[in-house]
Every structure is written in C-alpha cells, then in structure tokens.
Scaffold this motif. Structure first.
Motif, PDB file in Angstrom:
ATOM      1  N   PHE A  74       0.889  -1.393  -0.088  1.00 29.70           N
ATOM      2  CA  PHE A  74       0.062   0.100   0.031  1.00 29.70           C
ATOM      3  C   PHE A  74       0.751   1.460   0.095  1.00 29.70           C
ATOM      4  O   PHE A  74       0.343   2.425   0.124  1.00 29.70           O
ATOM      5  CB  PHE A  74      -0.985   0.058   1.122  1.00 29.70           C
ATOM      6  CG  PHE A  74      -1.932  -1.086   1.107  1.00 29.70           C
ATOM      7  CD1 PHE A  74      -2.915  -0.690   0.059  1.00 29.70           C
ATOM      8  CD2 PHE A  74      -2.119  -2.160   1.735  1.00 29.70           C
ATOM      9  CE1 PHE A  74      -3.991  -1.992   0.038  1.00 29.70           C
ATOM     10  CE2 PHE A  74      -3.000  -3.061   1.866  1.00 29.70           C
ATOM     11  CZ  PHE A  74      -4.137  -3.072   0.809  1.00 29.70           C
ATOM     12  N   ARG A  75       2.296   1.106   0.068  1.00 29.20           N
ATOM     13  CA  ARG A  75       3.197   2.432  -0.204  1.00 29.20           C
ATOM     14  C   ARG A  75       2.850   3.124   1.123  1.00 29.20           C
ATOM     15  O   ARG A  75       2.678   4.289   1.012  1.00 29.20           O
ATOM     16  CB  ARG A  75       3.015   3.136  -1.361  1.00 29.20           C
ATOM     17  CG  ARG A  75       3.281   2.160  -2.505  1.00 29.20           C
ATOM     18  CD  ARG A  75       3.115   2.904  -3.673  1.00 29.20           C
ATOM     19  NE  ARG A  75       3.455   2.086  -5.048  1.00 29.20           N
ATOM     20  CZ  ARG A  75       3.126   2.331  -6.241  1.00 29.20           C
ATOM     21  NH1 ARG A  75       2.332   3.467  -6.500  1.00 29.20           N
ATOM     22  NH2 ARG A  75       3.300   1.471  -7.205  1.00 29.20           N
ATOM     23  N   VAL A  76       3.002   2.430   2.265  1.00 29.65           N
ATOM     24  CA  VAL A  76       2.869   3.409   3.581  1.00 29.65           C
ATOM     25  C   VAL A  76       4.102   2.840   4.470  1.00 29.65           C
ATOM     26  O   VAL A  76       4.647   1.828   4.125  1.00 29.65           O
ATOM     27  CB  VAL A  76       1.635   3.283   4.039  1.00 29.65           C
ATOM     28  CG1 VAL A  76       0.290   3.684   3.275  1.00 29.65           C
ATOM     29  CG2 VAL A  76       1.115   1.763   4.467  1.00 29.65           C
ATOM     30  N   ALA A  77       4.107   3.580   5.654  1.00 32.11           N
ATOM     31  CA  ALA A  77       5.076   3.047   6.552  1.00 32.11           C
ATOM     32  C   ALA A  77       4.402   1.776   7.390  1.00 32.11           C
ATOM     33  O   ALA A  77       2.984   1.646   7.540  1.00 32.11           O
ATOM     34  CB  ALA A  77       5.222   4.164   7.595  1.00 32.11           C
ATOM     35  N   PRO A  78       5.364   0.953   7.779  1.00 35.21           N
ATOM     36  CA  PRO A  78       4.747  -0.215   8.885  1.00 35.21           C
ATOM     37  C   PRO A  78       3.978   0.270   9.798  1.00 35.21           C
ATOM     38  O   PRO A  78       2.937  -0.501  10.428  1.00 35.21           O
ATOM     39  CB  PRO A  78       6.011  -0.905   9.181  1.00 35.21           C
ATOM     40  CG  PRO A  78       7.065  -0.446   8.175  1.00 35.21           C
ATOM     41  CD  PRO A  78       6.674   0.834   7.707  1.00 35.21           C
ATOM     42  N   ALA A  79       4.389   1.557  10.383  1.00 30.92           N
ATOM     43  CA  ALA A  79       3.251   2.059  11.443  1.00 30.92           C
ATOM     44  C   ALA A  79       1.971   2.324  11.322  1.00 30.92           C
ATOM     45  O   ALA A  79       1.100   2.214  11.984  1.00 30.92           O
ATOM     46  CB  ALA A  79       4.014   3.229  12.162  1.00 30.92           C
ATOM     47  N   THR A  80       1.948   2.896   9.674  1.00 30.28           N
ATOM     48  CA  THR A  80       0.471   3.009   9.363  1.00 30.28           C
ATOM     49  C   THR A  80      -0.153   1.601   9.477  1.00 30.28           C
ATOM     50  O   THR A  80      -1.310   1.644   9.598  1.00 30.28           O
ATOM     51  CB  THR A  80       0.460   3.631   7.930  1.00 30.28           C
ATOM     52  OG1 THR A  80       1.326   4.745   7.940  1.00 30.28           O
ATOM     53  CG2 THR A  80      -0.688   3.871   7.588  1.00 30.28           C
ATOM     54  N   VAL A  81       0.208   0.677   8.942  1.00 30.17           N
ATOM     55  CA  VAL A  81      -0.506  -0.622   9.101  1.00 30.17           C
ATOM     56  C   VAL A  81      -0.949  -1.078  10.432  1.00 30.17           C
ATOM     57  O   VAL A  81      -1.773  -1.641  10.475  1.00 30.17           O
ATOM     58  CB  VAL A  81       0.562  -1.842   8.427  1.00 30.17           C
ATOM     59  CG1 VAL A  81      -0.091  -3.180   8.378  1.00 30.17           C
ATOM     60  CG2 VAL A  81       0.811  -1.330   7.073  1.00 30.17           C
ATOM     61  N   LYS A  82       0.073  -0.959  11.285  1.00 28.40           N
ATOM     62  CA  LYS A  82      -0.022  -1.046  12.967  1.00 28.40           C
ATOM     63  C   LYS A  82      -1.233  -0.429  13.280  1.00 28.40           C
ATOM     64  O   LYS A  82      -2.244  -0.716  13.904  1.00 28.40           O
ATOM     65  CB  LYS A  82       1.283  -0.943  13.529  1.00 28.40           C
ATOM     66  CG  LYS A  82       0.767  -1.147  14.941  1.00 28.40           C
ATOM     67  CD  LYS A  82       2.052  -0.946  15.872  1.00 28.40           C
ATOM     68  CE  LYS A  82       1.716  -1.130  17.384  1.00 28.40           C
ATOM     69  NZ  LYS A  82       0.502  -0.740  18.083  1.00 28.40           N
ATOM     70  N   ASN A  83      -1.296   0.962  12.655  1.00 21.45           N
ATOM     71  CA  ASN A  83      -2.406   1.709  13.067  1.00 21.45           C
ATOM     72  C   ASN A  83      -4.025   1.303  12.624  1.00 21.45           C
ATOM     73  O   ASN A  83      -4.863   1.356  13.127  1.00 21.45           O
ATOM     74  CB  ASN A  83      -2.325   3.302  12.596  1.00 21.45           C
ATOM     75  CG  ASN A  83      -1.440   3.982  13.497  1.00 21.45           C
ATOM     76  OD1 ASN A  83      -0.782   3.780  14.655  1.00 21.45           O
ATOM     77  ND2 ASN A  83      -0.762   4.934  12.860  1.00 21.45           N
ATOM     78  N   TRP A  84      -3.715   0.690  11.155  1.00 21.31           N
ATOM     79  CA  TRP A  84      -4.913   0.418  10.662  1.00 21.31           C
ATOM     80  C   TRP A  84      -5.443  -0.951  11.745  1.00 21.31           C
ATOM     81  O   TRP A  84      -6.749  -1.167  11.608  1.00 21.31           O
ATOM     82  CB  TRP A  84      -4.519  -0.093   9.282  1.00 21.31           C
ATOM     83  CG  TRP A  84      -4.529   0.890   8.230  1.00 21.31           C
ATOM     84  CD1 TRP A  84      -4.944   2.474   8.675  1.00 21.31           C
ATOM     85  CD2 TRP A  84      -3.761   0.878   7.024  1.00 21.31           C
ATOM     86  NE1 TRP A  84      -4.320   2.959   7.568  1.00 21.31           N
ATOM     87  CE2 TRP A  84      -3.863   2.153   6.392  1.00 21.31           C
ATOM     88  CE3 TRP A  84      -3.211  -0.230   6.134  1.00 21.31           C
ATOM     89  CZ2 TRP A  84      -3.257   2.472   5.317  1.00 21.31           C
ATOM     90  CZ3 TRP A  84      -2.696   0.108   5.071  1.00 21.31           C
ATOM     91  CH2 TRP A  84      -2.544   1.257   4.519  1.00 21.31           C
ATOM     92  N   ARG A  85      -4.284  -1.791  11.965  1.00 25.25           N
ATOM     93  CA  ARG A  85      -4.707  -3.077  12.683  1.00 25.25           C
ATOM     94  C   ARG A  85      -5.526  -2.588  14.126  1.00 25.25           C
ATOM     95  O   ARG A  85      -6.187  -3.131  14.366  1.00 25.25           O
ATOM     96  CB  ARG A  85      -3.566  -3.857  12.909  1.00 25.25           C
ATOM     97  CG  ARG A  85      -3.662  -5.082  13.850  1.00 25.25           C
ATOM     98  CD  ARG A  85      -2.257  -5.720  13.789  1.00 25.25           C
ATOM     99  NE  ARG A  85      -1.447  -5.301  14.956  1.00 25.25           N
ATOM    100  CZ  ARG A  85      -0.288  -5.030  14.951  1.00 25.25           C
ATOM    101  NH1 ARG A  85       0.389  -5.332  14.174  1.00 25.25           N
ATOM    102  NH2 ARG A  85       0.499  -4.380  16.180  1.00 25.25           N
TER     103      ARG A  85
END
Length: 96
Positions: free
Chosen positions: A24-35
């Motif tokens: 998704f071309r985002v930072a891993p922290a963004t994925v954690k926020n989505w989670r």
C-alpha cells in the motif's frame, strides 16, 4: 493420507507487516494503526511479536478502502485573445 505442507507454503497465504506496508506504499507504523483501529484482520501467536495478515483480509481491505485511478483526458489550453494594437508579449524598455 494427510498432505504435509512446509512453513513456506503455509506462509504464502499471509503477509508480514512490511509486505502490507510495501503493497500500500505506507510506513509499517501505518499498517499497525490500521490493525489497532480494527480495519485489518491479523494473526499473532501469544507471546510473539510477529504479526501476520491473511491474504483474504488484505484483499478485502483493498476493495473497501482503495480507489482505482481514472485516466483523465488532458485539458486543452485556454485560447489567448489578442487585443488589436498589442503584441502577444508586452515589450519592456531597458535602460542602462
């Protein structure tokens, strides 16, 4: 007969946090926020820091929260109107 599957074969159905971030071309922290917000389903073994995201959950997230880009036709440049007695470009006087 039970079919044996290696860890790599099982893991292909899952994405790591970094792989989802790259997708998704985002930072891993963004994925954690989505989670953390409940937008992504994930698996995490008790006591482990490793988080895996099922392929189906990623596909569902993509359908819900991403938009496909539309190709737009280029706009035509605005037409320049010339006033009688004026050149298209104003002349400047230069003095030394």
């Amino acid at each position: 007969m039970v079919e044996e599957r290696s860890a790599n074969e099982v893991e292909r159905g899952y994405f790591t946090q970094q792989e989802v971030a790259d997708l998704f071309r985002v930072a891993p922290a963004t994925v954690k926020n989505w989670r953390d917000a409940g937008l992504l389903e994930y698996l995490q073994a008790p006591g482990s820091s490793r988080v895996l995201y099922p392929k189906e959950a990623i596909e569902e997230f993509e359908r819900k929260f991403t938009k496909k880009a539309k190709a737009l036709e280029p706009k035509k440049p605005a037409e320049v109107r010339k006033t009688p007695g004026m050149s298209a470009r104003p002349q400047k006087e230069w003095r030394i």
